[in-house]
Design a protein around this motif. Structure first.
Motif, PDB file in Angstrom:
ATOM      1  N   GLU A  96      78.802  74.473  40.567  1.00  0.00           N
ATOM      2  CA  GLU A  96      77.376  74.523  40.209  1.00  0.00           C
ATOM      3  C   GLU A  96      77.006  75.799  39.483  1.00  0.00           C
ATOM      4  OE1 GLU A  96      75.074  76.031  44.130  1.00  0.00           O
ATOM      5  OE2 GLU A  96      76.440  74.354  44.432  1.00  0.00           O
ATOM      6  N   GLY A  97      77.864  76.818  39.527  1.00  0.00           N
ATOM      7  CA  GLY A  97      77.614  78.057  38.812  1.00  0.00           C
ATOM      8  C   GLY A  97      76.527  78.913  39.422  1.00  0.00           C
ATOM      9  N   VAL A  98      75.940  79.770  38.602  1.00  0.00           N
ATOM     10  CA  VAL A  98      74.955  80.745  39.071  1.00  0.00           C
ATOM     11  C   VAL A  98      73.727  80.719  38.165  1.00  0.00           C
ATOM     12  CG1 VAL A  98      76.714  82.284  40.030  1.00  0.00           C
ATOM     13  CG2 VAL A  98      75.958  82.590  37.650  1.00  0.00           C
ATOM     14  N   PRO A  99      72.587  81.193  38.672  1.00  0.00           N
ATOM     15  CA  PRO A  99      71.420  81.341  37.789  1.00  0.00           C
ATOM     16  C   PRO A  99      71.721  82.338  36.675  1.00  0.00           C
ATOM     17  CG  PRO A  99      70.794  81.534  40.110  1.00  0.00           C
ATOM     18  CD  PRO A  99      72.289  81.567  40.062  1.00  0.00           C
ATOM     19  N   LEU A 100      71.236  82.036  35.489  1.00  0.00           N
ATOM     20  CA  LEU A 100      71.424  82.938  34.348  1.00  0.00           C
ATOM     21  C   LEU A 100      70.902  84.336  34.658  1.00  0.00           C
ATOM     22  CD1 LEU A 100      72.197  83.379  31.361  1.00  0.00           C
ATOM     23  CD2 LEU A 100      69.909  82.534  30.750  1.00  0.00           C
ATOM     24  N   ARG A 148      71.230  77.989  34.075  1.00  0.00           N
ATOM     25  CA  ARG A 148      72.411  78.313  34.870  1.00  0.00           C
ATOM     26  C   ARG A 148      73.629  78.503  33.976  1.00  0.00           C
ATOM     27  NH1 ARG A 148      71.400  77.685  40.174  1.00  0.00           N
ATOM     28  NH2 ARG A 148      73.605  77.853  40.726  1.00  0.00           N
ATOM     29  N   ARG A 197      77.695  77.742  34.220  1.00  0.00           N
ATOM     30  CA  ARG A 197      78.715  77.043  34.989  1.00  0.00           C
ATOM     31  C   ARG A 197      80.050  77.162  34.268  1.00  0.00           C
ATOM     32  NH1 ARG A 197      74.264  73.894  34.318  1.00  0.00           N
ATOM     33  NH2 ARG A 197      73.121  73.229  36.188  1.00  0.00           N
TER      34      ARG A 197
END
Length: 378
Positions: free
Chosen positions: A328-332, A358, A360
């Motif tokens: 899902e990755g991370v917030p920008l 985000r 990813r």
């Protein structure tokens, strides 16, 4: 804010030659005394976690399936009572040889455990021998089948990149696991860093002395790909670099680490962290020796061997690095402004996907996670 409780149970039947965790093979195991100490440490550390949601309890080790179910029940109930909430997930780690008794598994379920994690490592007899494991392939399969009759959630661990491991053994391991009542798989390459592992870890010492030949990097990567393909065909989706789950069965507890939540570590050798957004936090590690740990707690002292203050920038760096491990990755917003120029080359190289605020990593990007994280860290 959610948090998890990690309880380390350090006793094992044998000390595996690749293991750098806090473990002891001393006997007898002080079953009730250790539970008393964990509950006493809980009372010492819990006030700092007041007002947070208890999401999970994870009993790791060592071999927690050597802890008697009535003592496990005391610890699980103690955590739930202290924080006024029944955790959504309560995991107990087990070795196949200590998880082959259906009655004992039911006793753990009645103690509050709702997820069993079995250390399979491989179904190849030759690989198991080289890893110093005491169980065989059939015993591991029996343990998983029994666990599936008792628990809705059954996790299993695999190790690849070991001696005797090949692409064929990795593919066979994945296919066999996927056909069993397993809802989650963690697959890790055998990693031996002789610079940081303790001298007493046999495999680390052998590697340092050039006496432990292991597969090369390309072969290890090929084994990882074979495992991913086999698990994917069997319905287990990769949601983190080394973790796979059937839909809706992702690990609650481990996700807390990856998204940067706090965790309360209890027991000999346990690590805990109390994190406050925008304020930093503190990380501690407990005494590794059971007797040293017990003596400290029984004297009314927090059993910390080390404490590390974390400034806000350090916490944000860890959130970025660990969060990028997730599909899902991370917030920008976690990527520093000065590093965002690195994102477009990553996108063009099909290593990352940008969208919805985000960042990813793709499958290929996850394989290069460490190098990519270094490019994005401040």
């Amino acid at each position: 804010m959610a948090f998890g409780v990690y309880v380390h149970f350090p006793w094992c039947a044998v000390h595996c030659p690749y293991c750098d965790f806090a473990v002891s093979t001393a006997r007898p195991i002080p079953q009730a005394r250790y539970a008393d100490a964990v509950l006493a440490e809980l009372a010492l550390r819990a006030p700092a976690f007041e007002g947070r949601e208890l999401a999970s309890v994870y009993l790791g080790g060592g071999t927690p399936s050597l802890w008697e179910p009535d003592q496990v029940a005391r610890v699980v109930a103690g955590a739930a009572a202290r924080f006024g909430a029944r955790p959504r997930e309560v995991t107990l780690e087990a070795n196949p040889e200590s998880a082959a008794d259906a009655g004992r598994l039911r006793a753990y379920r009645d103690a509050g455990v709702n997820r069993l994690s079995v250390g399979v490592q491989s179904f190849d007899a030759g690989v198991l021998v080289k890893l110093g494991r005491r169980h065989g392939p059939e015993q591991a399969e029996r343990a998983l089948r029994l666990a599936g009759e008792v628990f809705e959630d059954v996790a299993a661990d695999l190790i690849y990149g070991a001696r005797r491991s090949t692409v064929a053994t990795a593919a066979a391991d994945a296919a066999r696991l996927a056909a069993l009542p397993v809802t989650h798989v963690s697959a890790y390459a055998l990693t031996l860093d002789p610079e940081i592992m303790a001298e007493e870890v046999p495999f680390a010492r052998m590697r340092r002395e050039g006496r432990l030949p292991l597969p090369g990097d390309e072969e290890v990567l090929a084994q990882a790909r074979a495992i991913r393909a086999g698990l994917r065909r069997g319905g287990l989706r990769r949601y983190e670099i080394s973790n796979f789950a059937r839909p809706g069965r992702e690990a609650v507890h481990n996700r807390l680490y990856w998204v940067g939540e706090s965790y309360l570590g209890l027991g000999a050798g346990a690590v805990g962290a109390l994190l406050r957004p925008g304020q930093g936090g503190v990380r501690w590690s407990n005494h590794r020796g059971p007797e040293t740990y017990l003596a400290a707690v029984e004297a009314g002292r927090a059993p910390s061997a080390e404490e590390e203050p974390l400034d806000p920038a350090a916490v944000e760096r860890e959130r970025l690095m660990l969060g990028l491990r997730l599909r899902e990755g991370v917030p920008l917003s976690l990527v520093p402004e000065a590093r965002r120029r690195e994102l477009e080359p990553l996108r063009r190289g099909r290593l990352a996907v940008l969208g919805g605020g985000r960042v990813r990593l793709t499958s290929r990007g996850l394989d290069l996670h460490s190098a990519i994280a270094e490019r994005l860290l401040p």
